[in-house]
Structures are given as C-alpha cells and as structure tokens.
Design a protein around this motif. Structure first.
Motif, PDB file in Angstrom:
ATOM      1  N   GLY A 174      44.384  49.115  64.644  1.00 11.08           N
ATOM      2  CA  GLY A 174      45.208  50.186  64.032  1.00 11.08           C
ATOM      3  C   GLY A 174      45.896  49.972  62.630  1.00 11.08           C
ATOM      4  N   ILE A 175      45.520  48.841  62.103  1.00 10.59           N
ATOM      5  CA  ILE A 175      45.893  48.562  60.654  1.00 10.59           C
ATOM      6  C   ILE A 175      44.897  48.663  59.625  1.00 10.59           C
ATOM      7  CG2 ILE A 175      47.002  46.644  59.471  1.00 10.59           C
ATOM      8  CD1 ILE A 175      47.921  45.223  61.795  1.00 10.59           C
ATOM      9  N   LYS A 176      45.037  49.563  58.678  1.00 10.12           N
ATOM     10  CA  LYS A 176      44.265  49.938  57.621  1.00 10.12           C
ATOM     11  C   LYS A 176      44.385  48.946  56.769  1.00 10.12           C
ATOM     12  CE  LYS A 176      45.477  54.926  58.293  1.00 10.12           C
ATOM     13  NZ  LYS A 176      45.700  56.244  57.746  1.00 10.12           N
ATOM     14  N   THR A 177      43.263  49.035  55.682  1.00 13.56           N
ATOM     15  CA  THR A 177      43.230  47.852  54.843  1.00 13.56           C
ATOM     16  C   THR A 177      42.658  48.445  53.351  1.00 13.56           C
ATOM     17  OG1 THR A 177      40.766  48.013  55.407  1.00 13.56           O
ATOM     18  CG2 THR A 177      42.195  46.439  56.679  1.00 13.56           C
ATOM     19  N   MET A 178      43.184  47.432  52.296  1.00 11.98           N
ATOM     20  CA  MET A 178      42.724  47.739  50.971  1.00 11.98           C
ATOM     21  C   MET A 178      41.961  46.308  50.537  1.00 11.98           C
ATOM     22  SD  MET A 178      44.963  48.241  47.297  1.00 11.98           S
ATOM     23  CE  MET A 178      45.830  46.630  47.596  1.00 11.98           C
ATOM     24  N   VAL A 179      40.724  46.526  50.255  1.00  4.79           N
ATOM     25  CA  VAL A 179      39.937  45.408  49.567  1.00  4.79           C
ATOM     26  C   VAL A 179      40.308  45.396  48.370  1.00  4.79           C
ATOM     27  CG1 VAL A 179      37.847  44.707  49.065  1.00  4.79           C
ATOM     28  CG2 VAL A 179      37.938  45.895  51.215  1.00  4.79           C
ATOM     29  N   LYS A 180      40.890  44.071  47.912  1.00  7.57           N
ATOM     30  CA  LYS A 180      41.444  43.907  46.861  1.00  7.57           C
ATOM     31  C   LYS A 180      40.410  42.572  46.045  1.00  7.57           C
ATOM     32  CE  LYS A 180      46.012  43.223  44.607  1.00  7.57           C
ATOM     33  NZ  LYS A 180      46.118  41.781  44.539  1.00  7.57           N
ATOM     34  N   PRO A 181      39.482  42.721  45.612  1.00  5.31           N
ATOM     35  CA  PRO A 181      38.959  41.506  45.139  1.00  5.31           C
ATOM     36  C   PRO A 181      39.542  41.060  43.695  1.00  5.31           C
ATOM     37  CG  PRO A 181      37.204  43.397  45.301  1.00  5.31           C
ATOM     38  CD  PRO A 181      38.776  43.997  45.417  1.00  5.31           C
ATOM     39  N   GLN A 182      39.805  39.495  43.659  1.00  6.68           N
ATOM     40  CA  GLN A 182      40.545  38.957  42.606  1.00  6.68           C
ATOM     41  C   GLN A 182      39.678  37.900  41.926  1.00  6.68           C
ATOM     42  OE1 GLN A 182      45.043  39.708  44.378  1.00  6.68           O
ATOM     43  NE2 GLN A 182      44.516  37.781  43.791  1.00  6.68           N
ATOM     44  N   ILE A 183      40.157  37.469  40.907  1.00 11.05           N
ATOM     45  CA  ILE A 183      39.525  36.577  39.964  1.00 11.05           C
ATOM     46  C   ILE A 183      40.309  35.419  39.937  1.00 11.05           C
ATOM     47  CG2 ILE A 183      38.784  35.753  37.555  1.00 11.05           C
ATOM     48  CD1 ILE A 183      36.730  37.741  38.891  1.00 11.05           C
ATOM     49  N   TRP A 184      39.850  34.207  40.138  1.00 12.59           N
ATOM     50  CA  TRP A 184      40.527  33.047  39.732  1.00 12.59           C
ATOM     51  C   TRP A 184      39.993  32.276  38.447  1.00 12.59           C
ATOM     52  CZ3 TRP A 184      44.979  30.837  41.319  1.00 12.59           C
ATOM     53  CH2 TRP A 184      45.147  29.266  41.036  1.00 12.59           C
ATOM     54  N   ILE A 185      40.729  31.977  37.585  1.00 17.47           N
ATOM     55  CA  ILE A 185      40.213  31.064  36.537  1.00 17.47           C
ATOM     56  C   ILE A 185      40.788  29.984  36.622  1.00 17.47           C
ATOM     57  CG2 ILE A 185      40.328  30.955  34.087  1.00 17.47           C
ATOM     58  CD1 ILE A 185      41.109  33.955  33.887  1.00 17.47           C
ATOM     59  N   TRP A 186      39.841  28.866  36.668  1.00 19.19           N
ATOM     60  CA  TRP A 186      40.155  27.330  36.565  1.00 19.19           C
ATOM     61  C   TRP A 186      41.497  26.929  36.020  1.00 19.19           C
ATOM     62  CZ3 TRP A 186      38.876  22.393  33.802  1.00 19.19           C
ATOM     63  CH2 TRP A 186      38.827  21.412  34.578  1.00 19.19           C
ATOM     64  N   ARG A 187      42.183  26.183  36.806  1.00 16.95           N
ATOM     65  CA  ARG A 187      43.632  25.556  36.655  1.00 16.95           C
ATOM     66  C   ARG A 187      44.522  26.586  36.586  1.00 16.95           C
ATOM     67  NH1 ARG A 187      42.219  21.174  31.484  1.00 16.95           N
ATOM     68  NH2 ARG A 187      41.237  19.830  32.985  1.00 16.95           N
ATOM     69  N   GLY A 188      44.176  27.636  37.294  1.00 21.70           N
ATOM     70  CA  GLY A 188      45.176  28.895  37.478  1.00 21.70           C
ATOM     71  C   GLY A 188      45.500  29.514  36.110  1.00 21.70           C
ATOM     72  N   GLU A 189      44.630  29.804  35.132  1.00 21.40           N
ATOM     73  CA  GLU A 189      44.981  30.556  34.051  1.00 21.40           C
ATOM     74  C   GLU A 189      45.027  32.163  34.270  1.00 21.40           C
ATOM     75  OE1 GLU A 189      45.239  29.736  30.800  1.00 21.40           O
ATOM     76  OE2 GLU A 189      44.794  27.445  30.745  1.00 21.40           O
ATOM     77  N   PHE A 190      46.032  32.585  33.525  1.00 25.54           N
ATOM     78  CA  PHE A 190      46.431  34.011  34.087  1.00 25.54           C
ATOM     79  C   PHE A 190      45.179  34.975  33.630  1.00 25.54           C
ATOM     80  CE2 PHE A 190      48.527  37.957  32.338  1.00 25.54           C
ATOM     81  CZ  PHE A 190      48.741  38.679  33.562  1.00 25.54           C
ATOM     82  N   THR A 191      44.755  35.760  34.779  1.00 26.25           N
ATOM     83  CA  THR A 191      43.375  36.682  34.504  1.00 26.25           C
ATOM     84  C   THR A 191      43.830  37.561  33.296  1.00 26.25           C
ATOM     85  OG1 THR A 191      44.497  37.925  36.120  1.00 26.25           O
ATOM     86  CG2 THR A 191      42.973  36.292  36.795  1.00 26.25           C
ATOM     87  N   GLY A 192      45.031  38.157  33.081  1.00 23.06           N
ATOM     88  CA  GLY A 192      45.170  39.025  31.933  1.00 23.06           C
ATOM     89  C   GLY A 192      45.025  38.337  30.634  1.00 23.06           C
ATOM     90  N   THR A 193      44.381  37.384  30.551  1.00 21.40           N
ATOM     91  CA  THR A 193      44.195  36.656  29.097  1.00 21.40           C
ATOM     92  C   THR A 193      42.673  36.289  29.088  1.00 21.40           C
ATOM     93  OG1 THR A 193      44.424  34.252  30.071  1.00 21.40           O
ATOM     94  CG2 THR A 193      46.426  35.337  29.020  1.00 21.40           C
ATOM     95  N   LEU A 194      41.993  36.658  29.812  1.00 22.54           N
ATOM     96  CA  LEU A 194      40.358  36.678  30.076  1.00 22.54           C
ATOM     97  C   LEU A 194      39.667  37.755  28.905  1.00 22.54           C
ATOM     98  CD1 LEU A 194      37.906  35.630  31.691  1.00 22.54           C
ATOM     99  CD2 LEU A 194      37.826  37.846  32.727  1.00 22.54           C
ATOM    100  N   HIS A 195      39.249  36.796  27.883  1.00 25.45           N
ATOM    101  CA  HIS A 195      38.851  37.578  26.674  1.00 25.45           C
ATOM    102  C   HIS A 195      37.650  36.575  26.245  1.00 25.45           C
ATOM    103  CE1 HIS A 195      38.853  38.539  22.455  1.00 25.45           C
ATOM    104  NE2 HIS A 195      39.534  39.652  22.662  1.00 25.45           N
ATOM    105  N   MET A 196      36.392  37.467  25.953  1.00 24.81           N
ATOM    106  CA  MET A 196      35.293  36.901  25.342  1.00 24.81           C
ATOM    107  C   MET A 196      35.415  36.712  23.681  1.00 24.81           C
ATOM    108  SD  MET A 196      33.528  36.368  28.098  1.00 24.81           S
ATOM    109  CE  MET A 196      35.432  36.147  28.715  1.00 24.81           C
ATOM    110  N   ASN A 197      34.492  35.633  23.474  1.00 25.01           N
ATOM    111  CA  ASN A 197      34.568  35.305  22.027  1.00 25.01           C
ATOM    112  C   ASN A 197      33.361  36.070  21.153  1.00 25.01           C
ATOM    113  OD1 ASN A 197      36.787  33.734  21.879  1.00 25.01           O
ATOM    114  ND2 ASN A 197      35.514  32.109  23.019  1.00 25.01           N
ATOM    115  N   SER A 198      32.587  36.716  22.134  1.00 26.62           N
ATOM    116  CA  SER A 198      31.502  37.804  21.176  1.00 26.62           C
ATOM    117  C   SER A 198      31.102  38.725  22.159  1.00 26.62           C
ATOM    118  CB  SER A 198      30.170  36.758  21.040  1.00 26.62           C
ATOM    119  OG  SER A 198      29.729  36.284  22.243  1.00 26.62           O
ATOM    120  N   GLU A 199      30.551  39.809  21.290  1.00 29.66           N
ATOM    121  CA  GLU A 199      30.014  40.908  21.920  1.00 29.66           C
ATOM    122  C   GLU A 199      28.890  40.438  23.056  1.00 29.66           C
ATOM    123  OE1 GLU A 199      29.356  45.108  22.964  1.00 29.66           O
ATOM    124  OE2 GLU A 199      30.959  43.838  21.893  1.00 29.66           O
TER     125      GLU A 199
END
Length: 333
Positions: free
Chosen positions: A95-120
């Motif tokens: 009877g416990i409801k769920t939220m599926v919350k996929p997460q990204i892990w960047i090597w060495r625990g880098e903060f995911t908010g900084t994920l930024h590509m260098n080219s289009e």
C-alpha cells in the motif's frame, strides 16, 4: 427537525475542518545490491511513510561527456530497471505509492548541475542518450503503475542550455506514461526552471541554507525559512501547481542547516539535536500549507537495522531521534 438539521450541518462542517489533509509522506529508498524483502518494507511502514522514491541510476564519465551508461549487469540490483520493478512491486503490495526518480552519477561524484557539453554535436548526443535513459524508465514506471515520475534530478546547466529539448522530452514522456510528472530542481535552481507549467508538481530538493549556528533552535530555523518560503509559495500560486520536496533532509552533525547539501565525508561532530530541530522546523513550516504536497526524506537505506545510529553523522534519520519526529508527523498527515 430544522434544529436537528442545523446541528447535523454544524457537526459535518466541524468534522471536515478538523480533518488533516493527507500529504505525500515519503522516503528516498536507496538502491541496494540486493532484492527488497518484506522486513525492509515493514520498517518503512513503521514510520507511517505512504510514498517511496525509487532511484535507478545512469552513469556519465565526466561533466562534458554525452554518453550515459545504464541498466547493465555491472550495476547494483536496485539501480537497474529489474531491481526498480522488484522494489516497486513490493512497496505497492504494502500500500505504499512510488515515485520513479532516475538519477545521473558523474564519475568521482561531480555535481550533476554542472553537466555541460563543449559543442553542439555533443549536446545533441547527450539529448539522444538522455532520451533513451529517461524513456526506458518512464516505460518502466508505466508498467509498474508508479504514481509519480521525475523527469530529471538537479540538471541545471542541461536545462538552462537546452530548454526546447526539455519541453519536447516532456511530450515524449507523456506519450508513454500517464501518471503525474515532476522535476527535482536543486534549491538554488528551482526558480529558473522554464517548464513547470508542463508538469504536475514543482519539485525541489530542499537543501536551503537556514542558519550558521552549531545547534540552531526550531524557532531560529523557522525564521531562516521565511526568506525562502515566501518565494516558493509565490511560484506555486503563479504556476498553479503544488510544491513537492523531491528530497529533504539534514545530516546529524554540527552546523547541519548552514550548508545542508554537503555530502562530503567530513568528521564533524555528531549532533542529533540539530537534525531533530531541522526536521521539526521543516515540518512545522510546510506540512500545514494547502499548496504543499509533501516530500521524500533523504535518505532511507533498505537494511534499516544496520543503518544510521547515534554515532552516524550522515543524512539518514534511521535509528536516530529524528526518526521519531518523522514517524509522529507522518502518522498525523
């Protein structure tokens, strides 16, 4: 008869007004190497949690890499789609409801908010990779009839640089998943997310700085909430969506409310009172608000009996006095 009718109406109004509106009283159910057993769910029920966030993981090599590795045999059981399904099935049976919350892990625990590509070119590769990752999990959420799906967690630069992509992604998710949607914005990101109207909840990982004291009182912490709460409520009214704390929690250590997001391995003194006070303050400030939907405690380990304890200075409230505060509030709401 008329007087009896009026008395009945008064009693009915009193009964309705005295009822406490049910909240999402959740725990962030940490992925494990192993299957979840009934005894693990019993421990969740013991604190009257009615929701659990299930967190399958994808892995990225560094903050500029567009490749996401997920759902592999090298991952822990609970980090895979198979493991997430098993967790969800067991929780739903109880009877416990769920939220599926996929997460990204960047090597060495880098903060995911900084994920930024260098080219289009790399941005487009990341978009293709994230599509595969998130849609696979959205389909799994649909198959398991999970009540809420979180489309991303703390991905500020990805969101800021590619807003059109996210609008399109939400449409793709809606095509395969018919439950409620949210996004887990970091505490300093939520006000700039451009797609709240496309979702059902304003999701916030609520690690707001509240006090620089070693052991702040509940009153001091509630005062610290004032500058943040006004803006959160205003956004809820503007977007016309309830707010959901997709994560909330405090470490059981000195200065816990100064920088609540810290996940380093520092050995600051264990401070169980500070954790209790911080929990009390957040509950007292938000759980009575009509525009507030509830939240998920960060974090809850599956093997409850071996988790936390009074010598532990990490986030989990397990086997600490803060657990009793959660139990008391969750039972009420």
């Amino acid at each position: 008869m008329r007087r009896l009718g009026l008395l009945f109406l008064c009693l009915l109004q009193f009964s309705c007004s005295s009822q406490v509106k049910k909240k999402i009283n959740g725990v962030s159910f940490v992925a494990s190497r192993n299957q979840v057993l009934q005894e693990h769910i019993d421990d969740v029920k013991e604190v009257y949690a009615n929701h659990a966030a299930i967190m399958p993981f994808g892995f990225i090599r560094d903050v500029a890499s567009p490749e996401i590795v997920f759902n592999t045999e090298r991952q822990w059981f609970g980090e895979t789609n198979k493991g997430a399904k098993q967790y969800i099935d067991m929780l739903h049976k109880n009877g416990i409801k769920t939220m599926v919350k996929p997460q990204i892990w960047i090597w060495r625990g880098e903060f995911t908010g900084t994920l930024h590509m260098n080219s289009e070119e790399d941005w487009k590769k990341l978009e293709v990779a994230y599509d595969k990752f998130i849609l696979a999990n959205a389909k799994m959420a649909q198959e398991t009839q999970s009540e809420i799906f979180c489309i991303g967690t703390e991905l500020e630069k990805f969101v800021t640089n590619r807003p059109e992509y996210w609008h399109e992604l939400i449409g793709k998710i809606r095509a395969v998943y018919d439950g409620k949607l949210t996004y887990a914005a970091n505490w300093d990101e939520y006000s700039r997310v451009p797609f709240w109207k496309d979702l059902d909840y304003i999701g916030i990982d609520a690690y707001f700085p509240l006090s620089e004291e070693k052991t702040p009182s509940v009153e001091a912490l509630r005062e610290g909430w004032k500058r943040w709460k006004t803006d959160i409520a205003a956004l809820s009214e503007k977007v016309d969506h309830p707010v959901l704390f997709t994560e909330f929690g405090y470490r059981s250590m000195d200065y816990t409310a100064h920088k609540p997001w810290l996940v380093d391995k520092n050995e600051d003194e264990v401070n169980l009172v500070a954790q209790v006070n911080a929990k009390k303050a957040i509950f007292e400030e938000f759980w009575n608000e009509e525009w507030f939907a509830g939240g998920y405690v960060w974090k809850w380990f599956i093997d409850h009996k071996k988790s936390g304890g009074e010598k532990d200075n990490r986030f989990t409230p397990q086997n600490k006095p803060a657990q009793e505060i959660i139990k008391e509030v969750y039972k009420k709401y």
